[in-house]
Design a protein around this motif. Structure first.
Motif, PDB file in Angstrom:
ATOM      1  N   TYR A   1      36.990  42.934  30.600  1.00 56.01           N
ATOM      2  CA  TYR A   1      36.936  42.745  31.978  1.00 56.01           C
ATOM      3  C   TYR A   1      36.668  44.145  32.588  1.00 56.01           C
ATOM      4  O   TYR A   1      35.828  44.384  33.323  1.00 56.01           O
ATOM      5  CB  TYR A   1      38.158  42.048  32.494  1.00 56.01           C
ATOM      6  CG  TYR A   1      38.072  41.760  34.102  1.00 56.01           C
ATOM      7  CD1 TYR A   1      37.796  40.838  34.750  1.00 56.01           C
ATOM      8  CD2 TYR A   1      38.633  43.105  34.866  1.00 56.01           C
ATOM      9  CE1 TYR A   1      37.773  40.785  35.822  1.00 56.01           C
ATOM     10  CE2 TYR A   1      38.573  42.879  36.390  1.00 56.01           C
ATOM     11  CZ  TYR A   1      38.062  41.718  36.744  1.00 56.01           C
ATOM     12  OH  TYR A   1      38.066  41.786  38.410  1.00 56.01           O
TER      13      TYR A   1
ATOM     14  N   TYR B   1      32.941  35.287  34.862  1.00 57.13           N
ATOM     15  CA  TYR B   1      32.456  36.595  35.026  1.00 57.13           C
ATOM     16  C   TYR B   1      31.000  37.106  34.840  1.00 57.13           C
ATOM     17  O   TYR B   1      30.732  36.698  33.753  1.00 57.13           O
ATOM     18  CB  TYR B   1      33.343  37.689  34.109  1.00 57.13           C
ATOM     19  CG  TYR B   1      34.915  37.242  34.457  1.00 57.13           C
ATOM     20  CD1 TYR B   1      35.278  37.690  35.841  1.00 57.13           C
ATOM     21  CD2 TYR B   1      35.633  36.845  33.563  1.00 57.13           C
ATOM     22  CE1 TYR B   1      37.029  37.295  35.838  1.00 57.13           C
ATOM     23  CE2 TYR B   1      36.897  36.352  33.919  1.00 57.13           C
ATOM     24  CZ  TYR B   1      37.544  36.749  35.088  1.00 57.13           C
ATOM     25  OH  TYR B   1      38.940  36.457  34.981  1.00 57.13           O
TER      26      TYR B   1
ATOM     27  N   ASP C   1      47.523  31.316  34.972  1.00 56.77           N
ATOM     28  CA  ASP C   1      46.510  31.056  36.112  1.00 56.77           C
ATOM     29  C   ASP C   1      45.080  31.344  35.633  1.00 56.77           C
ATOM     30  O   ASP C   1      44.211  31.547  36.514  1.00 56.77           O
ATOM     31  CB  ASP C   1      47.077  32.085  37.125  1.00 56.77           C
ATOM     32  CG  ASP C   1      48.408  31.955  37.872  1.00 56.77           C
ATOM     33  OD1 ASP C   1      48.799  30.737  37.444  1.00 56.77           O
ATOM     34  OD2 ASP C   1      48.894  32.884  38.358  1.00 56.77           O
ATOM     35  N   GLU C   2      44.875  31.924  34.147  1.00 54.62           N
ATOM     36  CA  GLU C   2      43.644  32.163  33.981  1.00 54.62           C
ATOM     37  C   GLU C   2      42.867  33.352  34.851  1.00 54.62           C
ATOM     38  O   GLU C   2      41.690  33.155  35.011  1.00 54.62           O
ATOM     39  CB  GLU C   2      42.738  31.152  33.674  1.00 54.62           C
ATOM     40  CG  GLU C   2      43.406  30.063  32.579  1.00 54.62           C
ATOM     41  CD  GLU C   2      42.742  28.651  32.504  1.00 54.62           C
ATOM     42  OE1 GLU C   2      42.169  28.202  33.473  1.00 54.62           O
ATOM     43  OE2 GLU C   2      42.651  28.383  31.162  1.00 54.62           O
ATOM     44  N   LYS C   3      43.778  34.412  35.092  1.00 54.37           N
ATOM     45  CA  LYS C   3      43.040  35.541  35.951  1.00 54.37           C
ATOM     46  C   LYS C   3      43.459  36.634  35.163  1.00 54.37           C
ATOM     47  O   LYS C   3      44.635  36.792  34.813  1.00 54.37           O
ATOM     48  CB  LYS C   3      43.494  35.393  37.332  1.00 54.37           C
ATOM     49  CG  LYS C   3      42.764  34.220  38.007  1.00 54.37           C
ATOM     50  CD  LYS C   3      43.015  34.546  39.324  1.00 54.37           C
ATOM     51  CE  LYS C   3      42.419  33.362  40.398  1.00 54.37           C
ATOM     52  NZ  LYS C   3      42.724  33.246  41.728  1.00 54.37           N
ATOM     53  N   THR C   4      42.803  38.022  35.209  1.00 61.36           N
ATOM     54  CA  THR C   4      43.225  39.246  34.742  1.00 61.36           C
ATOM     55  C   THR C   4      44.225  39.830  35.599  1.00 61.36           C
ATOM     56  O   THR C   4      44.437  39.450  36.911  1.00 61.36           O
ATOM     57  CB  THR C   4      41.946  40.126  34.530  1.00 61.36           C
ATOM     58  OG1 THR C   4      41.628  40.477  35.680  1.00 61.36           O
ATOM     59  CG2 THR C   4      40.984  39.506  33.558  1.00 61.36           C
TER      60      THR C   4
ATOM     61  N   GLU D   1      42.853  41.197  38.726  1.00 61.11           N
ATOM     62  CA  GLU D   1      42.501  40.264  39.875  1.00 61.11           C
ATOM     63  C   GLU D   1      44.074  39.823  40.353  1.00 61.11           C
ATOM     64  O   GLU D   1      44.150  39.615  41.695  1.00 61.11           O
ATOM     65  CB  GLU D   1      41.888  38.907  39.225  1.00 61.11           C
ATOM     66  CG  GLU D   1      40.711  39.176  38.524  1.00 61.11           C
ATOM     67  CD  GLU D   1      40.073  38.064  37.951  1.00 61.11           C
ATOM     68  OE1 GLU D   1      39.272  37.393  38.473  1.00 61.11           O
ATOM     69  OE2 GLU D   1      40.649  37.962  36.768  1.00 61.11           O
ATOM     70  N   LEU D   2      45.208  39.697  39.588  1.00 59.24           N
ATOM     71  CA  LEU D   2      46.334  39.345  40.235  1.00 59.24           C
ATOM     72  C   LEU D   2      47.361  40.235  41.021  1.00 59.24           C
ATOM     73  O   LEU D   2      47.872  40.157  41.917  1.00 59.24           O
ATOM     74  CB  LEU D   2      47.268  38.756  38.883  1.00 59.24           C
ATOM     75  CG  LEU D   2      46.458  37.562  38.344  1.00 59.24           C
ATOM     76  CD1 LEU D   2      47.392  37.043  37.198  1.00 59.24           C
ATOM     77  CD2 LEU D   2      46.904  36.266  39.219  1.00 59.24           C
TER      78      LEU D   2
END
Length: 263
Positions: free
Chosen positions: A24, A78, A225-228, A231-232
């Motif tokens: 990412y 992405y 949450d399946e976010k990096t 992002e969080l």
């Protein structure tokens, strides 16, 4: 295409999380690199995190010559990251290839990726804590091998075992594989200096990534949450540490092209 592989023969050190965040960061923060992420772990955790399409061919199909790399590559959410997914069938294909005496077994993936290599700037490989055919094929094409450790003795033993395996590969297969650096994951001040001192005798030490209860809570969100973390919580300590690590990694990669030595 520059290939970066994260590895340790000890499981549970955070290789998948590190691999995902590196992909990412290199895609989003450094010149919007075109990144190919290859999951070589039969558990397929990274593939699941990226929402791999179960109807698409996987790494297993590439090894069985039932699909080309281009057919197996799938888009992720992405825009600059594509994926070759893995699942439990890798266990079967490992045995199948081991039983097949015809031809070399270590360069199947490298040859399969040649037609798509120019489509990407970076390839990230997430490895299981195994020594098997998919891992061997990933090592055959790697440019930068990064050992991920936790600040404990078991994790360090995993690196020593890995080093022994690398030396065997170099001797038996004519490779010149070396560990680019060691990344201490989820480090704490009480242990970092001790681990750093022990490993720095033999390896380049990369910027460490902090641990602790707060970090673990965020990493639970990353998985669930399946976010990096970018992002969080882009300003969290973990995110800042990770940017420092990837900046150093990018610096080392750039130096390899220019011939400049980076300490």
């Amino acid at each position: 295409m520059r290939t970066i592989s994260f590895i340790n023969w000890k499981g549970g050190v955070g290789k998948t999380t590190i691999s995902i965040h590196t992909a990412y960061a290199l895609a989003e923060y450094w010149d919007q690199n075109r990144v190919l992420f290859i999951d070589t772990d039969k558990q397929g955790n990274a593939s699941s995190w990226f929402h791999a399409d179960p109807n698409k061919p996987t790494l297993t199909d590439i090894f069985r010559h039932e699909a080309t790399a281009r057919e197996a590559i799938q888009k992720t959410r992405y825009p600059h990251i594509d994926l070759i997914a893995a699942d439990a069938s890798l266990l079967d294909v490992n045995i199948e290839i081991l039983k097949d005496p015809k031809g070399r077994q270590d360069n199947i993936l490298k040859k399969a990726l040649e037609p798509v290599a120019n489509d990407y700037d970076i390839c990230i490989i997430d490895n299981p804590p195994d020594s098997n055919i998919p891992v061997l094929n990933g090592l055959a094409m790697v440019d930068d091998l990064i050992a991920v450790v936790l600040p404990n003795k078991f994790s360090i033993q995993g690196i020593r075992q890995l080093q022994h395996e690398i030396e065997n590969y170099n001797a038996q297969l004519g490779w010149h594989l070396n560990v680019l650096g060691v990344l201490i994951n989820q480090c704490t001040a009480i242990w970092e200096a001790h681990i750093y001192e022990e490993l720095s005798k033999d390896y380049r030490m990369l910027p460490s990534i902090r641990g602790g209860k707060s970090t673990q809570r965020w990493l639970d969100h990353v998985i669930n949450d399946e976010k990096t973390i970018f992002e969080l919580s882009p300003h969290s300590g973990y995110a800042r540490d990770f940017k420092r690590f990837v900046f150093k990694l990018a610096e080392l990669i750039q130096a390899s092209y220019t011939g400049v030595t980076v300490l």
